[in-house]
Motif scaffolding. Structure first.
Motif, short mmCIF file in Angstrom:
data_model
loop_
_atom_site.label_atom_id
_atom_site.label_comp_id
_atom_site.label_asym_id
_atom_site.label_seq_id
_atom_site.Cartn_x
_atom_site.Cartn_y
_atom_site.Cartn_z
N ALA A 82 0.83 -1.21 0.00
CA ALA A 82 0.00 0.00 0.00
C ALA A 82 0.86 1.25 0.00
CB ALA A 82 -0.93 0.00 1.22
N LEU A 83 1.98 1.23 0.76
CA LEU A 83 2.87 2.37 0.79
C LEU A 83 3.50 2.59 -0.58
CD1 LEU A 83 4.27 4.55 2.45
CD2 LEU A 83 6.04 2.88 3.02
N PHE A 84 3.90 1.51 -1.25
CA PHE A 84 4.49 1.63 -2.59
C PHE A 84 3.47 2.19 -3.57
CE2 PHE A 84 5.29 -0.23 -6.79
CZ PHE A 84 6.55 0.29 -7.03
N PHE A 85 2.21 1.74 -3.48
CA PHE A 85 1.16 2.24 -4.37
C PHE A 85 0.94 3.73 -4.17
CE2 PHE A 85 -3.37 3.20 -5.03
CZ PHE A 85 -3.47 2.89 -6.37
N LEU A 86 0.91 4.19 -2.92
CA LEU A 86 0.72 5.62 -2.66
C LEU A 86 1.87 6.45 -3.21
CD1 LEU A 86 -0.67 5.53 1.01
CD2 LEU A 86 -1.93 6.03 -1.09
N LEU A 87 3.10 5.92 -3.08
CA LEU A 87 4.24 6.64 -3.62
C LEU A 87 4.13 6.78 -5.14
CD1 LEU A 87 7.18 5.13 -1.52
CD2 LEU A 87 6.21 7.41 -1.34
N VAL A 88 3.67 5.72 -5.81
CA VAL A 88 3.51 5.78 -7.26
C VAL A 88 2.45 6.82 -7.64
CG1 VAL A 88 2.74 4.49 -9.29
CG2 VAL A 88 4.29 3.42 -7.65
N PHE A 103 1.37 9.49 -5.87
CA PHE A 103 1.83 10.85 -5.61
C PHE A 103 2.90 11.28 -6.61
CE2 PHE A 103 0.23 10.17 -1.17
CZ PHE A 103 -0.70 11.20 -1.21
N SER A 104 3.75 10.34 -7.03
CA SER A 104 4.76 10.67 -8.03
C SER A 104 4.12 11.03 -9.36
CB SER A 104 5.73 9.50 -8.21
OG SER A 104 6.41 9.22 -7.01
N ALA A 105 3.08 10.27 -9.73
CA ALA A 105 2.38 10.56 -10.99
C ALA A 105 1.68 11.91 -10.93
CB ALA A 105 1.37 9.45 -11.29
N MET A 106 1.06 12.24 -9.80
CA MET A 106 0.39 13.53 -9.65
C MET A 106 1.39 14.67 -9.71
SD MET A 106 -2.34 12.59 -6.65
CE MET A 106 -2.87 14.29 -6.48
N TRP A 107 2.54 14.48 -9.05
CA TRP A 107 3.56 15.53 -9.09
C TRP A 107 4.07 15.73 -10.50
CZ3 TRP A 107 8.57 15.57 -10.78
CH2 TRP A 107 9.33 16.71 -10.47
N ALA A 108 4.33 14.64 -11.23
CA ALA A 108 4.83 14.75 -12.60
C ALA A 108 3.81 15.44 -13.50
CB ALA A 108 5.15 13.35 -13.15
N TYR A 109 2.53 15.14 -13.31
CA TYR A 109 1.50 15.78 -14.14
C TYR A 109 1.45 17.28 -13.88
CZ TYR A 109 -3.03 16.79 -16.24
OH TYR A 109 -4.05 17.32 -17.00
N ASN A 110 1.44 17.66 -12.60
CA ASN A 110 1.37 19.09 -12.28
C ASN A 110 2.65 19.82 -12.68
OD1 ASN A 110 -1.19 18.95 -11.13
ND2 ASN A 110 -0.39 18.38 -9.13
N HIS A 111 3.78 19.10 -12.63
CA HIS A 111 5.06 19.73 -12.97
C HIS A 111 5.13 20.04 -14.46
CE1 HIS A 111 9.31 20.67 -12.84
NE2 HIS A 111 9.51 19.82 -13.84
N PHE A 112 4.69 19.10 -15.30
CA PHE A 112 4.84 19.26 -16.74
C PHE A 112 3.65 19.98 -17.38
CE2 PHE A 112 7.67 15.64 -15.93
CZ PHE A 112 8.83 16.12 -16.52
N PHE A 113 2.46 19.83 -16.78
CA PHE A 113 1.28 20.44 -17.41
C PHE A 113 0.71 21.59 -16.59
CE2 PHE A 113 1.29 15.97 -18.80
CZ PHE A 113 1.50 16.18 -20.15
N GLY A 114 1.07 21.67 -15.33
CA GLY A 114 0.64 22.80 -14.51
C GLY A 114 -0.82 22.71 -14.12
N VAL A 115 -1.20 23.60 -13.24
CA VAL A 115 -2.59 23.70 -12.79
C VAL A 115 -3.23 24.84 -13.55
CG1 VAL A 115 -4.11 24.05 -10.84
CG2 VAL A 115 -1.97 22.81 -10.53
N ASP A 116 -4.28 24.51 -14.28
CA ASP A 116 -4.85 25.50 -15.19
C ASP A 116 -6.02 26.26 -14.59
OD1 ASP A 116 -6.45 23.34 -15.08
OD2 ASP A 116 -6.98 23.29 -17.21
N ASP A 117 -6.06 26.36 -13.26
CA ASP A 117 -7.16 27.09 -12.64
C ASP A 117 -6.62 28.04 -11.57
OD1 ASP A 117 -9.56 27.96 -11.78
OD2 ASP A 117 -10.14 26.13 -10.74
#
Length: 241
Positions: free
Chosen positions: A81-87, A89-103
């Protein structure tokens, strides 16, 4: 006179009993020390089992529910479960880093025929700008975010009519069906002069000047700064499609 045999012999006396040896009391064992010693033995067995098998067995349950963290740390479910959460959160960070928050904030206007809020970006052009995000929303068929970038209903309807749709949302779905590559389509390239800070509060961005791959060009946008964000105040078809 003759003496009788055995007459001068003294009578036998019974042996004197010896006092019993002193008894030493059994040593008293501290219950808390005994519990800690037993707990240490269980922990040693747990370590030996891990070294022998390479696995984490069920940790013996302690009296009174103590050492519950050992049970958690020895559970495979906890680590998975800890490994899944890390994956995640990493995906969310990568999305926000490359695409940004548009609101960055809602911009609401109650005049000029506006019937709903418009969400504006902090720049008119660029991947994080209003027009760049409009292309991105079309690539994902995000009808809500795409249509709220238009400030007024009449502009939304003009956009819908030009694409043979009943409303803005239907037009977005029609355009989405023409997208052949989501990854390339959302990476619209702007010329350097459009990426500079605008010197006026109204900017026209024609899709003919953009590098668009993987889908249709979306016309000419008139983008205006309202409060802290840029929104689409007018739209027209482009000569290049």
């Amino acid at each position: 006179m003759t003496d009788e045999p055995g007459k001068d012999l003294a009578p036998r006396q019974p042996p004197t009993p010896q006092p019993p040896a002193p008894q030493h009391p059994a040593p008293q064992i501290d219950p808390e020390q005994l519990r800690q010693f037993q707990e240490f033995q269980r922990f040693q067995e747990f370590q030996r089992y891990q070294e022998a098998t390479g696995q984490a067995p069920q940790v013996p349950r302690q009296p009174g529910g103590k050492r519950w963290w050992l049970v958690v740390l020895g559970s495979r479910i906890f680590w998975r479960a800890l490994f899944f959460l890390l994956v995640v959160f990493s995906a969310m960070w990568a999305y926000n880093h490359f695409f940004g928050v548009d609101d960055p904030g809602d911009i609401a206007q109650d005049s000029g025929g506006v019937t709903g809020p418009a969400q504006g970006l902090s720049a008119p052009a660029g991947l994080q700008g209003t027009v760049g995000m409009f292309y991105k929303h079309v690539s994902f068929a995000d009808t809500t975010r795409a249509c709220t970038l238009f400030l007024r209903d009449d502009t939304r309807q003009k956009f819908a009519n030009a694409h043979g749709a009943s409303d803005c949302a239907a037009a977005i779905k029609t355009l989405k069906a023409q997208v052949t590559s989501v990854d390339r389509y959302q990476q619209v390239m702007f010329p350097p002069d459009m990426l500079k800070t605008p010197t006026s509060s109204v900017v026209t961005i024609d899709s003919c000047a953009l590098t668009v791959e993987g889908g249709p060009r979306l016309g000419s946008f008139v983008v205006e700064k309202v409060n802290a964000g840029w929104v689409i105040t007018d739209w027209n078809p482009s000569t290049c499609g």
